[in-house]
Design a protein around this motif. Structure first.
Motif, PDB file in Angstrom:
ATOM      1  N   ALA A 148       0.823  -1.212   0.000  1.00  0.00           N
ATOM      2  CA  ALA A 148       0.000   0.000   0.000  1.00  0.00           C
ATOM      3  C   ALA A 148       0.853   1.257   0.000  1.00  0.00           C
ATOM      4  O   ALA A 148       0.413   2.318  -0.448  1.00  0.00           O
ATOM      5  N   LYS A 219      -5.994   4.469  -6.721  1.00  0.00           N
ATOM      6  CA  LYS A 219      -4.796   3.981  -6.050  1.00  0.00           C
ATOM      7  C   LYS A 219      -4.811   2.474  -5.845  1.00  0.00           C
ATOM      8  O   LYS A 219      -3.822   1.899  -5.398  1.00  0.00           O
ATOM      9  N   LEU A 221      -6.481   0.854  -3.571  1.00  0.00           N
ATOM     10  CA  LEU A 221      -6.290   0.671  -2.133  1.00  0.00           C
ATOM     11  C   LEU A 221      -7.623   0.456  -1.417  1.00  0.00           C
ATOM     12  O   LEU A 221      -8.591   1.180  -1.666  1.00  0.00           O
ATOM     13  N   GLU A 223      -9.089   1.148   2.104  1.00  0.00           N
ATOM     14  CA  GLU A 223      -8.720   2.052   3.186  1.00  0.00           C
ATOM     15  C   GLU A 223      -9.727   1.946   4.320  1.00  0.00           C
ATOM     16  O   GLU A 223     -10.932   1.821   4.083  1.00  0.00           O
ATOM     17  N   ALA A 245      -4.408   0.646   5.345  1.00  0.00           N
ATOM     18  CA  ALA A 245      -4.601   0.594   3.890  1.00  0.00           C
ATOM     19  C   ALA A 245      -3.922  -0.658   3.373  1.00  0.00           C
ATOM     20  O   ALA A 245      -2.880  -1.089   3.893  1.00  0.00           O
ATOM     21  N   THR A 246      -4.501  -1.265   2.348  1.00  0.00           N
ATOM     22  CA  THR A 246      -3.914  -2.453   1.750  1.00  0.00           C
ATOM     23  C   THR A 246      -4.142  -2.427   0.247  1.00  0.00           C
ATOM     24  O   THR A 246      -5.193  -1.977  -0.223  1.00  0.00           O
ATOM     25  N   TYR A 247      -3.154  -2.870  -0.484  1.00  0.00           N
ATOM     26  CA  TYR A 247      -3.155  -2.803  -1.948  1.00  0.00           C
ATOM     27  C   TYR A 247      -3.992  -3.934  -2.530  1.00  0.00           C
ATOM     28  O   TYR A 247      -3.778  -5.108  -2.207  1.00  0.00           O
TER      29      TYR A 247
END
Length: 295
Positions: A148, A219, A221, A223, A245-247
């Motif tokens: 992230a 992004k 992401l 969140e 947050a994580t991708y």
């Protein structure tokens, strides 16, 4: 709007290993099971492409060591010179090091307490090359939280040579599953992790309804925000705090990002049942990675 962002590492400080173990043992945490299944499925192909030469493993964010066991099982101890683990949480790092060293004697396990979103990985990588094998297999298994931060992948790739390889496994984003993807972060065990961050900031007794969950498609992401209710009177409290947050890219988005960093994708597998993918990458000879960010 007055908004701040909490450091990712606050989730794992002061007893964070116990909180993380509670998440992994939560029967509702389906994501953890699926991510392990994907690593188990992708490793035979990785081991085949890797060949018979010895390497060091650089496992970034190994948690309690569950993923490491799958990597070791697929490669075999005879192909691993040193197993290096890198983690932001000192308790998790110690637990993984002790359990792996005890289970896989005489495997050399080396630990590095480090935030990979900051410079400093190169020193550990150089140490592994000097004391172990000349090449590294960098493992980023189920670590969307690390990815992230757009700097993390760039800093990791910058440590790689053409003899090195990078393995990434990750849950992917699918529009028709967006609600399910977000809901997995509403589990009580995961909310307790978020509450830990708020506790470090001096915010006690956060309520479930004060957490908001969203997906930023630009992004890629997921969140999680803490939005304090009107009854809180803490002076200087922001209107909104991003606690996590994580991708979560699409498969095409992940591949584009890997290639934008100068990586050659040797293997890319998508697993429909697990809603995850795995990518095995190299840096081509005479080519250094471009200095770009995750999109």
């Amino acid at each position: 709007m007055n908004e701040i962002e909490f450091p990712h590492k606050w989730l794992y400080l002061d007893g964070g290993s116990c909180a993380w173990r509670a998440v992994r043992e939560d029967p509702g945490y389906d994501l953890g099971r699926r991510e392990l299944d994907v690593l188990r499925k992708v490793m035979p192909g990785v081991a085949s492409l890797h060949g018979d030469h010895k390497c060091n493993v650089v496992h970034v964010g190994p948690g309690t060591g569950l993923e490491a066991r799958l990597v070791i099982s697929a490669l075999g101890l005879d192909r691993i010179s040193t197993y290096g683990i890198v983690d932001i949480g000192p308790e998790l790092l110690d637990q993984a090091r002790e359990s792996l060293a005890a289970e896989y004697r005489p495997l050399r396990v080396r630990a590095f307490h480090h935030d990979v979103s900051q410079p400093g990985m190169s020193a550990f990588i150089s140490f592994l090359r000097q004391t172990g094998a000349a090449s590294n297999l960098v493992v980023l298994a189920a670590n969307g939280g690390i990815l992230a931060d757009s700097e993390s992948l760039r800093l990791i790739v910058d440590t790689m040579l053409p003899v090195d390889r990078l393995l990434i496994t990750l849950e992917i984003y699918e529009r028709d599953r967006e609600a399910n993807i977000l809901n997995q972060y509403r589990l009580p065990s995961i909310l307790n992790l978020f509450r830990r961050s708020l506790h470090h900031f001096g915010i006690p007794d956060s309520h479930d309804e004060e957490f908001q969950f969203s997906y930023d498609s630009e992004k890629a992401l997921i969140e999680v925000f803490f939005v304090p209710n009107a009854g809180r009177t803490m002076p200087g409290l922001p209107d909104r705090i991003r606690v996590f947050a994580t991708y979560r890219p699409t498969p095409a988005g992940l591949r584009d990002v890997l290639e934008s960093h100068g990586l050659q994708v040797l293997l890319f597998e998508q697993f429909a049942d697990e809603h995850c993918c795995g990518a095995f990458c190299a840096i081509p000879e005479q080519e250094r990675p471009k200095q770009e960010h995750l999109s």
